[in-house]
Design an enzyme around this catalytic site. Sequence first.
Site, PDB file in Angstrom:
ATOM      1  N   SER A  94       0.841  -1.203   0.000  1.00 47.10           N
ATOM      2  CA  SER A  94       0.000   0.000   0.000  1.00 47.10           C
ATOM      3  C   SER A  94       0.874   1.250   0.000  1.00 47.10           C
ATOM      4  O   SER A  94       1.962   1.256   0.588  1.00 47.10           O
ATOM      5  CB  SER A  94      -0.876   0.000   1.260  1.00 47.10           C
ATOM      6  N   TYR A 133      -2.336  -1.358   9.968  1.00 50.57           N
ATOM      7  CA  TYR A 133      -2.427  -1.806   8.565  1.00 50.57           C
ATOM      8  C   TYR A 133      -1.165  -1.410   7.808  1.00 50.57           C
ATOM      9  O   TYR A 133      -0.525  -2.241   7.155  1.00 50.57           O
ATOM     10  CB  TYR A 133      -3.674  -1.171   7.946  1.00 50.57           C
TER      11      TYR A 133
HETATM   12  N1  LIG Z   1      -8.373  -0.342  -2.685  1.00 51.10           N
HETATM   13  C1  LIG Z   1      -7.339   0.369  -2.320  1.00 51.10           C
HETATM   14  O1  LIG Z   1      -7.394   1.606  -2.362  1.00 51.10           O
HETATM   15  C2  LIG Z   1      -6.077  -0.303  -1.838  1.00 51.10           C
HETATM   16  C3  LIG Z   1      -4.952   0.504  -1.676  1.00 51.10           C
HETATM   17  C4  LIG Z   1      -3.778  -0.081  -1.224  1.00 51.10           C
HETATM   18  C5  LIG Z   1      -3.738  -1.437  -0.975  1.00 51.10           C
HETATM   19  N2  LIG Z   1      -4.842  -2.210  -1.142  1.00 51.10           N
HETATM   20  C6  LIG Z   1      -4.736  -3.633  -0.835  1.00 51.10           C
HETATM   21  O2  LIG Z   1      -5.207  -4.386  -1.933  1.00 51.10           O
HETATM   22  C7  LIG Z   1      -5.698  -5.645  -1.476  1.00 51.10           C
HETATM   23  C8  LIG Z   1      -7.091  -5.875  -2.032  1.00 51.10           C
HETATM   24  O3  LIG Z   1      -7.951  -4.879  -1.509  1.00 51.10           O
HETATM   25  P1  LIG Z   1      -9.283  -4.419  -2.276  1.00 51.10           P
HETATM   26  O4  LIG Z   1      -9.237  -2.958  -2.356  1.00 51.10           O
HETATM   27  O5  LIG Z   1      -9.478  -5.217  -3.508  1.00 51.10           O
HETATM   28  O6  LIG Z   1     -10.372  -4.799  -1.166  1.00 51.10           O
HETATM   29  P2  LIG Z   1     -11.821  -5.429  -1.313  1.00 51.10           P
HETATM   30  O7  LIG Z   1     -12.491  -4.940  -2.528  1.00 51.10           O
HETATM   31  O8  LIG Z   1     -12.455  -5.203   0.009  1.00 51.10           O
HETATM   32  O9  LIG Z   1     -11.532  -7.005  -1.513  1.00 51.10           O
HETATM   33  C9  LIG Z   1     -10.847  -7.691  -0.507  1.00 51.10           C
HETATM   34  C10 LIG Z   1     -10.623  -9.131  -0.925  1.00 51.10           C
HETATM   35  O10 LIG Z   1      -9.855  -9.772   0.117  1.00 51.10           O
HETATM   36  C11 LIG Z   1     -10.586 -10.893   0.597  1.00 51.10           C
HETATM   37  N3  LIG Z   1     -10.365 -11.040   2.038  1.00 51.10           N
HETATM   38  C12 LIG Z   1     -10.597 -10.155   3.039  1.00 51.10           C
HETATM   39  N4  LIG Z   1     -10.268 -10.669   4.223  1.00 51.10           N
HETATM   40  C13 LIG Z   1      -9.811 -11.923   3.971  1.00 51.10           C
HETATM   41  C14 LIG Z   1      -9.317 -12.968   4.778  1.00 51.10           C
HETATM   42  N5  LIG Z   1      -9.247 -12.883   6.121  1.00 51.10           N
HETATM   43  N6  LIG Z   1      -8.922 -14.123   4.180  1.00 51.10           N
HETATM   44  C15 LIG Z   1      -9.010 -14.252   2.857  1.00 51.10           C
HETATM   45  N7  LIG Z   1      -9.476 -13.317   2.025  1.00 51.10           N
HETATM   46  C16 LIG Z   1      -9.881 -12.160   2.595  1.00 51.10           C
HETATM   47  C17 LIG Z   1     -12.031 -10.655   0.247  1.00 51.10           C
HETATM   48  O11 LIG Z   1     -12.678 -11.935   0.133  1.00 51.10           O
HETATM   49  P3  LIG Z   1     -14.270 -12.136   0.426  1.00 51.10           P
HETATM   50  O12 LIG Z   1     -14.987 -11.001  -0.220  1.00 51.10           O
HETATM   51  O13 LIG Z   1     -14.575 -13.465  -0.228  1.00 51.10           O
HETATM   52  O14 LIG Z   1     -14.436 -12.182   1.903  1.00 51.10           O
HETATM   53  C18 LIG Z   1     -11.905  -9.925  -1.093  1.00 51.10           C
HETATM   54  O15 LIG Z   1     -11.741 -10.848  -2.140  1.00 51.10           O
HETATM   55  C19 LIG Z   1      -5.660  -5.599   0.050  1.00 51.10           C
HETATM   56  O16 LIG Z   1      -4.496  -6.260   0.527  1.00 51.10           O
HETATM   57  C20 LIG Z   1      -5.568  -4.108   0.343  1.00 51.10           C
HETATM   58  O17 LIG Z   1      -4.944  -3.866   1.568  1.00 51.10           O
HETATM   59  C21 LIG Z   1      -6.004  -1.670  -1.572  1.00 51.10           C
END
Ligand SMILES: NC(=O)c1ccc[n+]([C@@H]2O[C@H](COP(=O)([O-])OP(=O)(O)OC[C@H]3O[C@@H](n4cnc5c(N)ncnc54)[C@H](OP(=O)(O)O)[C@@H]3O)[C@@H](O)[C@H]2O)c1
Length: 246
Positions: free
Chosen positions: A141, A154
């Site tokens: 991130s 985080y």
């Molecule tokens: N979006 C941003 O702005 C952003 C920025 C920086 C970094 N990130 C990182 O990118 C990654 C993906 O985030 P996203 O934005 O795509 O979030 P998201 O839309 O909320 O999706 C999160 C995904 O992670 C899965 N997940 C959550 N908790 C879990 C657990 N305990 N075990 C296994 N799977 C789990 C969810 O599965 P289910 O739905 O099946 O529960 C879902 O597929 C994360 O690591 C996040 O920290 C995101």
Amino acid sequence: MKIVIITGGSRGLGASTAIECARSGMGVIVTYNDNPGKADEVVGAVVAGGGTAAALKLDVGDTGLFPAFRDAVVAQLTAWGRLDFDYLVNNAGYGLFNPIAKVTEAQFDGLLNVHLKGPFFLTQTLLPLIADGGQIINITSATTRVATAGVAPYAAFKGGLEVLTRYMAKEFGERGIRANSIAPGAIRTELGGGLNGEFEVMLAGQTALGRVGEPEEIGSVVASLLSTGNRWINAQNIEVAGGYII
Ligand SMILES: NC(=O)c1ccc[n+]([C@@H]2O[C@H](COP(=O)([O-])OP(=O)(O)OC[C@H]3O[C@@H](n4cnc5c(N)ncnc54)[C@H](OP(=O)(O)O)[C@@H]3O)[C@@H](O)[C@H]2O)c1
């Protein structure tokens, strides 16, 4: 056919990564935690496009489940005529806003388990199944570079994951396995409750390109980094954030 496992591939960046990897010709295993229906939609979209995909359940925060997950992966690979796979994308995660003064030990441990301990031991568990010449991509991130009030644990664990990425590169290099991390800026997903109007305007204003990112703008980078054309990129943290607070 190269095969990639993407944790948290049911929604957001992981789902987009699955679609983009499939478009590049990879077979895809996505994992889901709470949303099997969403994972099925991703698999359906890949298959409808002529690709190969499967979904497996995995709570990345519970290492006790990892041996059974490894067995499920082996069964899926066997069904596809393979004994190993090529790429692991440690993407699963969730957001939590709480200032340091109020973070509970349970909140701290939950974030630690999913964002650092989980990727560490999942990679260890699956390592014998990763083909020589493969690659690991850890999703970190931009909050590791820019301090953002309210996300301290985080960001600290994502920072740990960036360091771990370099150690993976160091220790797995003898097998030709690369390790890199991708650090997204603010992307339009459901992470941490998603973007509301005011929050998005603030983040867009802090970004050189004047907007937040879209999931496919991360998925396409992951797919590209996995391609052989990028085979000399190793042990790097690559921020993909449109120029966030520069
Ligand atoms: N979006 C941003 O702005 C952003 C920025 C920086 C970094 N990130 C990182 O990118 C990654 C993906 O985030 P996203 O934005 O795509 O979030 P998201 O839309 O909320 O999706 C999160 C995904 O992670 C899965 N997940 C959550 N908790 C879990 C657990 N305990 N075990 C296994 N799977 C789990 C969810 O599965 P289910 O739905 O099946 O529960 C879902 O597929 C994360 O690591 C996040 O920290 C995101």
